[in-house]
Scaffold this motif. Structure first.
Motif, PDB file in Angstrom:
ATOM      1  N   LEU A  43       0.835  -1.198   0.000  1.00 50.34           N
ATOM      2  CA  LEU A  43       0.000   0.000   0.000  1.00 50.34           C
ATOM      3  C   LEU A  43       0.868   1.245   0.000  1.00 50.34           C
ATOM      4  N   PRO A  44       0.817   2.046  -1.056  1.00 52.15           N
ATOM      5  CA  PRO A  44       1.526   3.326  -1.010  1.00 52.15           C
ATOM      6  C   PRO A  44       0.763   4.280  -0.095  1.00 52.15           C
ATOM      7  N   SER A  45       1.450   5.289   0.386  1.00 57.75           N
ATOM      8  CA  SER A  45       0.823   6.228   1.316  1.00 57.75           C
ATOM      9  C   SER A  45      -0.367   6.942   0.687  1.00 57.75           C
ATOM     10  N   SER A  63       1.798  11.652   7.448  1.00 58.02           N
ATOM     11  CA  SER A  63       2.599  11.941   6.248  1.00 58.02           C
ATOM     12  C   SER A  63       4.005  11.357   6.329  1.00 58.02           C
ATOM     13  N   THR A  64       4.463  10.947   7.525  1.00 57.89           N
ATOM     14  CA  THR A  64       5.790  10.322   7.625  1.00 57.89           C
ATOM     15  C   THR A  64       5.761   8.876   7.156  1.00 57.89           C
ATOM     16  N   VAL A  65       4.564   8.311   6.998  1.00 56.24           N
ATOM     17  CA  VAL A  65       4.427   6.939   6.481  1.00 56.24           C
ATOM     18  C   VAL A  65       4.450   7.002   4.961  1.00 56.24           C
ATOM     19  N   LYS A  66       5.360   6.244   4.360  1.00 54.43           N
ATOM     20  CA  LYS A  66       5.508   6.245   2.902  1.00 54.43           C
ATOM     21  C   LYS A  66       4.847   5.047   2.239  1.00 54.43           C
ATOM     22  N   LYS A  67       4.881   3.890   2.913  1.00 51.17           N
ATOM     23  CA  LYS A  67       4.362   2.673   2.299  1.00 51.17           C
ATOM     24  C   LYS A  67       4.135   1.635   3.388  1.00 51.17           C
ATOM     25  N   VAL A  68       3.183   0.745   3.153  1.00 54.17           N
ATOM     26  CA  VAL A  68       2.928  -0.371   4.054  1.00 54.17           C
ATOM     27  C   VAL A  68       2.960  -1.650   3.229  1.00 54.17           C
ATOM     28  N   ASN A  69       3.797  -2.604   3.652  1.00 53.77           N
ATOM     29  CA  ASN A  69       3.855  -3.926   3.031  1.00 53.77           C
ATOM     30  C   ASN A  69       3.278  -4.921   4.022  1.00 53.77           C
ATOM     31  N   VAL A  70       2.349  -5.738   3.571  1.00 55.83           N
ATOM     32  CA  VAL A  70       1.743  -6.745   4.429  1.00 55.83           C
ATOM     33  C   VAL A  70       1.954  -8.111   3.792  1.00 55.83           C
ATOM     34  N   LEU A  71       2.376  -9.064   4.608  1.00 52.94           N
ATOM     35  CA  LEU A  71       2.527 -10.446   4.180  1.00 52.94           C
ATOM     36  C   LEU A  71       1.833 -11.301   5.225  1.00 52.94           C
ATOM     37  N   VAL A 142       5.837  -1.091   8.016  1.00 52.35           N
ATOM     38  CA  VAL A 142       5.422   0.294   7.815  1.00 52.35           C
ATOM     39  C   VAL A 142       6.694   1.076   7.543  1.00 52.35           C
ATOM     40  N   LEU A 143       6.848   1.493   6.296  1.00 54.15           N
ATOM     41  CA  LEU A 143       8.055   2.188   5.873  1.00 54.15           C
ATOM     42  C   LEU A 143       7.794   3.679   5.816  1.00 54.15           C
ATOM     43  N   GLY A 144       8.750   4.436   6.294  1.00 53.39           N
ATOM     44  CA  GLY A 144       8.570   5.877   6.299  1.00 53.39           C
ATOM     45  C   GLY A 144       9.879   6.608   6.391  1.00 53.39           C
ATOM     46  N   ASN A 145       9.757   7.837   6.774  1.00 56.86           N
ATOM     47  CA  ASN A 145      10.925   8.694   6.899  1.00 56.86           C
ATOM     48  C   ASN A 145      10.830   9.431   8.221  1.00 56.86           C
ATOM     49  N   GLN A 146      11.704   9.069   9.136  1.00 59.17           N
ATOM     50  CA  GLN A 146      11.769   9.699  10.459  1.00 59.17           C
ATOM     51  C   GLN A 146      10.423   9.661  11.180  1.00 59.17           C
ATOM     52  N   MET A 147       9.826   8.471  11.198  1.00 60.01           N
ATOM     53  CA  MET A 147       8.561   8.293  11.907  1.00 60.01           C
ATOM     54  C   MET A 147       8.817   8.349  13.409  1.00 60.01           C
ATOM     55  N   ASN A 148       7.884   8.898  14.119  1.00 62.16           N
ATOM     56  CA  ASN A 148       7.957   8.943  15.566  1.00 62.16           C
ATOM     57  C   ASN A 148       6.904   7.969  16.094  1.00 62.16           C
ATOM     58  N   PRO A 149       7.343   6.834  16.671  1.00 64.95           N
ATOM     59  CA  PRO A 149       6.366   5.816  17.071  1.00 64.95           C
ATOM     60  C   PRO A 149       5.381   6.308  18.124  1.00 64.95           C
ATOM     61  N   GLN A 150       5.836   7.146  19.030  1.00 62.15           N
ATOM     62  CA  GLN A 150       4.934   7.651  20.060  1.00 62.15           C
ATOM     63  C   GLN A 150       3.817   8.474  19.426  1.00 62.15           C
ATOM     64  N   LYS A 151       4.168   9.316  18.462  1.00 60.39           N
ATOM     65  CA  LYS A 151       3.152  10.119  17.787  1.00 60.39           C
ATOM     66  C   LYS A 151       2.211   9.234  16.974  1.00 60.39           C
ATOM     67  N   VAL A 166      -7.930   2.483   5.076  1.00 58.13           N
ATOM     68  CA  VAL A 166      -6.876   1.764   4.378  1.00 58.13           C
ATOM     69  C   VAL A 166      -7.548   0.735   3.494  1.00 58.13           C
ATOM     70  N   GLU A 167      -7.604   1.034   2.200  1.00 59.01           N
ATOM     71  CA  GLU A 167      -8.261   0.128   1.272  1.00 59.01           C
ATOM     72  C   GLU A 167      -7.394  -1.098   1.049  1.00 59.01           C
ATOM     73  N   GLY A 168      -8.000  -2.267   1.087  1.00 57.45           N
ATOM     74  CA  GLY A 168      -7.263  -3.490   0.814  1.00 57.45           C
ATOM     75  C   GLY A 168      -7.139  -4.386   2.026  1.00 57.45           C
ATOM     76  N   PHE A 169      -7.098  -3.821   3.227  1.00 52.50           N
ATOM     77  CA  PHE A 169      -6.961  -4.650   4.421  1.00 52.50           C
ATOM     78  C   PHE A 169      -8.192  -5.521   4.638  1.00 52.50           C
ATOM     79  N   GLU A 170      -9.327  -5.089   4.093  1.00 58.13           N
ATOM     80  CA  GLU A 170     -10.547  -5.876   4.253  1.00 58.13           C
ATOM     81  C   GLU A 170     -10.386  -7.268   3.659  1.00 58.13           C
ATOM     82  N   ASP A 171      -9.692  -7.369   2.510  1.00 53.15           N
ATOM     83  CA  ASP A 171      -9.488  -8.669   1.865  1.00 53.15           C
ATOM     84  C   ASP A 171      -8.673  -9.611   2.731  1.00 53.15           C
TER      85      ASP A 171
END
Length: 179
Positions: A43-45, A63-71, A142-151, A166-171
């Motif tokens: 999933l792209p951001s 906005s710090t989240v760039k992409k999510v890969n799920v397996l 969850v891939l990003g750039n300088q993500m702050n986990p607490q936030k 988040v479209e797609g997680f339903e499947d």
């Protein structure tokens, strides 16, 4: 000629020591994304839909989240052996010292943990791993750039379900529920 020989020897030594033989999480994902036992989703951001009800701070955090890969590996009667093998592989990968545990929890036969790569205040990857012996296991990167986990955690606690879609997680959820 001596210089060329030394250069080749040096490169060979560097390559030998940089290849430790351990599979990375990214390699595991790539190796299994076309495996029929797995469900994979990238999933792209741009698919993370932000609602106008989100605060500016929540939008900045997202906005710090760039992409999510799920397996995900849904467990079925016919893939029990493969399930155990793959679960062992993924757990071995996640035991690497480069992954830092953010939190763990166990509830009703489900084990989950959240790990990260990077510095505590500037994370580049968050890994969410969950397993249920009856339903299967899944890992999300969850891939990003300088993500702050607490936030991110604060944002997820305060947003309504309709603020982020988040479209797609339903499947994936349906696949686990059909087992």
């Amino acid at each position: 000629m001596k210089t060329l020989t030394k250069l080749i020897l040096s490169l060979t030594v560097v390559l030998f020591f940089s290849c430790n033989g351990k599979q990375s999480l990214q390699e595991y994902y790539v190796d299994n994304q076309d495996n029929e036992n797995f469900l994979s989703l990238d999933l792209p951001s741009s698919l993370l839909m932000v609602n106008d009800n989100m605060t500016k701070e929540q939008q900045e955090t997202l906005s710090t989240v760039k992409k999510v890969n799920v397996l995900a590996f849904p467990k079925k009667e016919e893939n029990t052996v493969a399930f155990e093998e793959e679960k062992s592989k993924i757990n071995s990968i996640l035991k690497d010292d480069k992954f830092h545990v953010l939190m763990k929890f166990n509830q009703n036969g489900m084990n989950a943990k959240v790990l990260y790569l990077g510095e505590e205040d500037a994370i580049d990857e968050i890994i969410i791993y969950g397993e249920d012996y009856e339903k299967g296991f899944g890992v999300a990167r969850v891939l990003g750039n300088q993500m702050n986990p607490q936030k991110l955690i604060e944002m997820l606690k305060t947003v309504d379900n309709d603020m982020i879609n988040v479209e797609g997680f339903e499947d994936i959820a349906k696949s686990f529920n059909n087992n």
